[in-house]
Each structure stands twice: as C-alpha cells, then as structure tokens.
Design a protein around this motif. Structure first.
Motif, mmCIF file in Angstrom:
data_model
loop_
_atom_site.group_PDB
_atom_site.id
_atom_site.type_symbol
_atom_site.label_atom_id
_atom_site.label_comp_id
_atom_site.label_asym_id
_atom_site.label_seq_id
_atom_site.Cartn_x
_atom_site.Cartn_y
_atom_site.Cartn_z
ATOM 1 N N SER A 22 128.577 48.137 -26.181
ATOM 2 C CA SER A 22 128.839 46.982 -25.336
ATOM 3 C C SER A 22 129.539 47.429 -24.053
ATOM 4 O O SER A 22 129.276 48.512 -23.528
ATOM 5 C CB SER A 22 129.646 45.941 -26.104
ATOM 6 O OG SER A 22 129.727 44.722 -25.395
ATOM 7 N N TYR A 23 130.449 46.606 -23.593
ATOM 8 C CA TYR A 23 131.084 46.840 -22.295
ATOM 9 C C TYR A 23 132.499 46.295 -22.340
ATOM 10 O O TYR A 23 132.739 45.181 -22.838
ATOM 11 C CB TYR A 23 130.250 46.155 -21.200
ATOM 12 C CG TYR A 23 130.866 46.187 -19.823
ATOM 13 C CD1 TYR A 23 131.211 47.384 -19.224
ATOM 14 C CD2 TYR A 23 131.087 45.002 -19.120
ATOM 15 C CE1 TYR A 23 131.771 47.409 -17.957
ATOM 16 C CE2 TYR A 23 131.642 45.015 -17.850
ATOM 17 C CZ TYR A 23 131.987 46.221 -17.275
ATOM 18 O OH TYR A 23 132.547 46.251 -16.029
ATOM 19 N N LEU A 24 133.433 47.044 -21.827
ATOM 20 C CA LEU A 24 134.851 46.720 -21.932
ATOM 21 C C LEU A 24 135.193 45.322 -21.430
ATOM 22 O O LEU A 24 136.000 44.605 -22.020
ATOM 23 C CB LEU A 24 135.662 47.763 -21.154
ATOM 24 C CG LEU A 24 137.170 47.510 -21.063
ATOM 25 C CD1 LEU A 24 137.816 47.629 -22.434
ATOM 26 C CD2 LEU A 24 137.819 48.481 -20.096
ATOM 27 N N ARG A 25 134.580 44.916 -20.327
ATOM 28 C CA ARG A 25 135.000 43.680 -19.663
ATOM 29 C C ARG A 25 134.242 42.439 -20.129
ATOM 30 O O ARG A 25 134.390 41.364 -19.548
ATOM 31 C CB ARG A 25 134.887 43.870 -18.148
ATOM 32 C CG ARG A 25 135.821 44.972 -17.681
ATOM 33 C CD ARG A 25 135.658 45.371 -16.233
ATOM 34 N NE ARG A 25 136.433 46.576 -15.982
ATOM 35 C CZ ARG A 25 137.724 46.585 -15.657
ATOM 36 N NH1 ARG A 25 138.385 45.460 -15.503
ATOM 37 N NH2 ARG A 25 138.360 47.723 -15.469
ATOM 38 N N ALA A 26 133.474 42.583 -21.203
ATOM 39 C CA ALA A 26 132.758 41.436 -21.762
ATOM 40 C C ALA A 26 133.699 40.639 -22.654
ATOM 41 O O ALA A 26 133.553 40.591 -23.875
ATOM 42 C CB ALA A 26 131.534 41.908 -22.537
ATOM 43 N N ARG A 27 134.683 40.029 -22.028
ATOM 44 C CA ARG A 27 135.738 39.320 -22.746
ATOM 45 C C ARG A 27 135.937 37.940 -22.141
ATOM 46 O O ARG A 27 135.636 37.724 -20.957
ATOM 47 C CB ARG A 27 137.068 40.088 -22.633
ATOM 48 C CG ARG A 27 137.022 41.513 -23.161
ATOM 49 C CD ARG A 27 136.981 41.542 -24.689
ATOM 50 N NE ARG A 27 136.953 42.921 -25.175
ATOM 51 C CZ ARG A 27 135.847 43.624 -25.380
ATOM 52 N NH1 ARG A 27 134.666 43.078 -25.122
ATOM 53 N NH2 ARG A 27 135.894 44.862 -25.840
ATOM 54 N N PHE A 59 142.462 45.877 -22.052
ATOM 55 C CA PHE A 59 141.755 45.478 -20.831
ATOM 56 C C PHE A 59 142.556 45.962 -19.625
ATOM 57 O O PHE A 59 143.673 45.504 -19.395
ATOM 58 C CB PHE A 59 141.620 43.961 -20.801
ATOM 59 C CG PHE A 59 140.607 43.467 -19.820
ATOM 60 C CD1 PHE A 59 139.365 43.050 -20.250
ATOM 61 C CD2 PHE A 59 140.885 43.412 -18.461
ATOM 62 C CE1 PHE A 59 138.421 42.583 -19.351
ATOM 63 C CE2 PHE A 59 139.952 42.949 -17.553
ATOM 64 C CZ PHE A 59 138.706 42.527 -18.003
ATOM 65 N N PRO A 60 142.029 46.931 -18.852
ATOM 66 C CA PRO A 60 142.823 47.491 -17.758
ATOM 67 C C PRO A 60 142.687 46.691 -16.470
ATOM 68 O O PRO A 60 141.671 46.031 -16.229
ATOM 69 C CB PRO A 60 142.209 48.879 -17.591
ATOM 70 C CG PRO A 60 140.770 48.668 -17.945
ATOM 71 C CD PRO A 60 140.749 47.598 -19.008
ATOM 72 N N ARG A 104 138.327 54.985 -22.680
ATOM 73 C CA ARG A 104 138.032 55.640 -21.408
ATOM 74 C C ARG A 104 138.207 57.133 -21.598
ATOM 75 O O ARG A 104 138.688 57.593 -22.641
ATOM 76 C CB ARG A 104 138.972 55.147 -20.308
ATOM 77 C CG ARG A 104 140.446 55.435 -20.563
ATOM 78 C CD ARG A 104 141.296 55.134 -19.343
ATOM 79 N NE ARG A 104 142.721 55.284 -19.587
ATOM 80 C CZ ARG A 104 143.390 56.428 -19.554
ATOM 81 N NH1 ARG A 104 142.746 57.560 -19.333
ATOM 82 N NH2 ARG A 104 144.695 56.460 -19.767
ATOM 83 N N SER A 105 137.822 57.896 -20.606
ATOM 84 C CA SER A 105 138.109 59.320 -20.633
ATOM 85 C C SER A 105 139.620 59.519 -20.730
ATOM 86 O O SER A 105 140.387 58.769 -20.128
ATOM 87 C CB SER A 105 137.561 59.977 -19.362
ATOM 88 O OG SER A 105 137.798 61.363 -19.373
ATOM 89 N N LEU A 133 131.568 49.179 -29.555
ATOM 90 C CA LEU A 133 132.059 50.199 -28.633
ATOM 91 C C LEU A 133 132.127 49.605 -27.241
ATOM 92 O O LEU A 133 131.129 49.085 -26.734
ATOM 93 C CB LEU A 133 131.140 51.414 -28.636
ATOM 94 C CG LEU A 133 130.952 52.097 -29.992
ATOM 95 C CD1 LEU A 133 130.091 53.340 -29.837
ATOM 96 C CD2 LEU A 133 132.282 52.440 -30.631
ATOM 97 N N ALA A 134 133.290 49.676 -26.629
ATOM 98 C CA ALA A 134 133.516 49.001 -25.352
ATOM 99 C C ALA A 134 134.090 49.973 -24.323
ATOM 100 O O ALA A 134 135.284 49.947 -24.018
ATOM 101 C CB ALA A 134 134.450 47.808 -25.543
ATOM 102 N N PRO A 135 133.231 50.836 -23.779
ATOM 103 C CA PRO A 135 133.676 51.645 -22.641
ATOM 104 C C PRO A 135 133.676 50.807 -21.373
ATOM 105 O O PRO A 135 133.044 49.744 -21.329
ATOM 106 C CB PRO A 135 132.621 52.750 -22.570
ATOM 107 C CG PRO A 135 131.374 52.083 -23.082
ATOM 108 C CD PRO A 135 131.838 51.113 -24.147
ATOM 109 N N ASP A 136 134.344 51.292 -20.358
ATOM 110 C CA ASP A 136 134.277 50.642 -19.047
ATOM 111 C C ASP A 136 133.073 51.242 -18.314
ATOM 112 O O ASP A 136 131.965 51.210 -18.844
ATOM 113 C CB ASP A 136 135.594 50.842 -18.304
ATOM 114 C CG ASP A 136 135.850 49.769 -17.234
ATOM 115 O OD1 ASP A 136 134.976 48.921 -17.002
ATOM 116 O OD2 ASP A 136 136.946 49.774 -16.640
#
Length: 216
Positions: A112-117, A171-172, A204-205, A152-155
């Motif tokens: 998925s994607y980190l900002r899908a909140r 959430f950064p 994130r890295s 899995l929620a990478p940016d």
C-alpha cells in the motif's frame, strides 16, 4: 518452501520480490496482464501467469489463488483515469481479498502507501486523490477480514540501491523515501514472520536491519 502468488507480477517491487523469494526456495507465481512482459517475470524465477486481474471475476480469481499459501497484492493502475484507479487499486484488490478467503488462502500481504490514511489532506480535485482513496478503502476492507494480513506502507519509492536497513515510522510531516529493493525485502521478510500478521508496517529507509525492525 511456500507457494506464493504475486498479483501485479511485473511491477517494479514485484519483480524484485519474486527474485528474492525464488532464491530462497519459495514457489512463486507472478500474475501479469501484458503478454510482452512474460519473459521479464519468468527471469525472476517465478512461474509467469498471464491474467488481467481488473477484468477477472470473483470465481476466476478464487480459482487462480486456490492451492497457494500466500497472496501478495502488488498491482496498481499506475495513474491514468480515476475510473481505472478505483477499478484496480480498490475494487480488484478487494475482490482478490474476498477470493483469497474463499480459496482458503489465509496469508495476504498488501503493498500500500503510507499516506493512505483518514485525514490524508489530499483534496478531491487533485489528481492523486483517487489513488490515495482507493488504497485507503482497500486497507480498510482488508483489516475487516479474517485474513492473516500484513499491510506494507512505505512512503515514496526510489530506484536507489537497497541497503537492507529501514526504520518504522508513524505518519511523518515530511516526505520520506525507501528503495524498491528494500520494500521488496520487507515483503519477503513479513511473509516468513508470523509476528507480522494483522499488522500495518509503515517504514522508510533507515538504520535498522529489516528483520530486526519488523520483529520489534
């Protein structure tokens, strides 16, 4: 050895993941829709399976998944029309989750994607809105199932060389990055760890070895 099917098998994370899984001895199937991509999927060591997940119905997907130990959803519309984004990133993903349950495949990993909140802040008139809403809906549906899921929620993903190191994050406020190779390594790791089940892993890295970060 596990039997793992990757939906969206020609994606840039998926190809890296298939290579890693095949090297460790898993039996991998990569599902892709464009016949021109067959050789690239096969070169990873995966069985190349032609199939358009967007157009497949529930029963067809159920039969596709039957006999597998785990499903990895790595498919996406890749931009374009809002209609197709919802059709693939939301509707086909949800259909695949339901089909996995029907096929008796309990392990499901959603890339998925980190900002899908909720409260993501993307306005409805922005071109990115359908993607982030589709991913959010898919995540919400998966959490409501009885599947042993990992989200899995990478940016933002990059083509940088993988380091094998990540940090888990909330959430950064600012953009964060991770290589596709490391995102694939995270997916491979969670497939082998029961501690990753029923979790959303945002990352994130960073400076922590992947297996150590996920086991925390």
């Amino acid at each position: 050895m596990s039997k793992i099917i990757i939906i969206g098998g020609h994606g840039r994370v998926a190809l890296r993941l298939a290579t890693q899984l095949a090297k460790r001895g898993d039996e991998v199937t990569g599902v892709f829709r464009n016949p021109d991509h067959e050789s690239e999927v096969a070169e990873t060591g995966a069985q190349a399976q032609l199939g358009d997940i967007e157009s497949m119905d529930f029963q067809e997907i159920t039969e596709l998944l039957r006999g597998q130990d785990a499903v990895v959803w790595a498919a996406g519309a890749g931009g374009g029309s809002a209609q197709r984004t919802y059709a693939v990133d939301r509707d086909a993903a949800i259909r695949t989750m339901d089909a996995a349950q029907a096929a008796g495949v309990n392990r499901f990993v959603l890339v998925s994607y980190l900002r899908a909140r909720p409260g993501h802040g993307v306005a409805p008139d922005e071109t990115f809105y359908p993607y982030i809403e589709a991913k959010k809906a898919a995540e919400e549906h998966l959490r409501a199932t009885e599947l042993d899921y990992t989200i899995l929620a990478p940016d933002y993903l990059t083509s940088d060389a993988p380091t094998g190191m990540i940090d888990l994050i909330l959430f950064p406020a600012q953009e964060t990055y991770v290589s596709r190779g490391d995102a694939a390594a995270v997916a491979a790791t969670v497939l082998a760890q029961t501690s990753a089940q029923r979790r959303t892993i945002s990352f994130r890295s960073g400076d922590t070895p992947i297996a150590e970060a996920i086991s925390d």
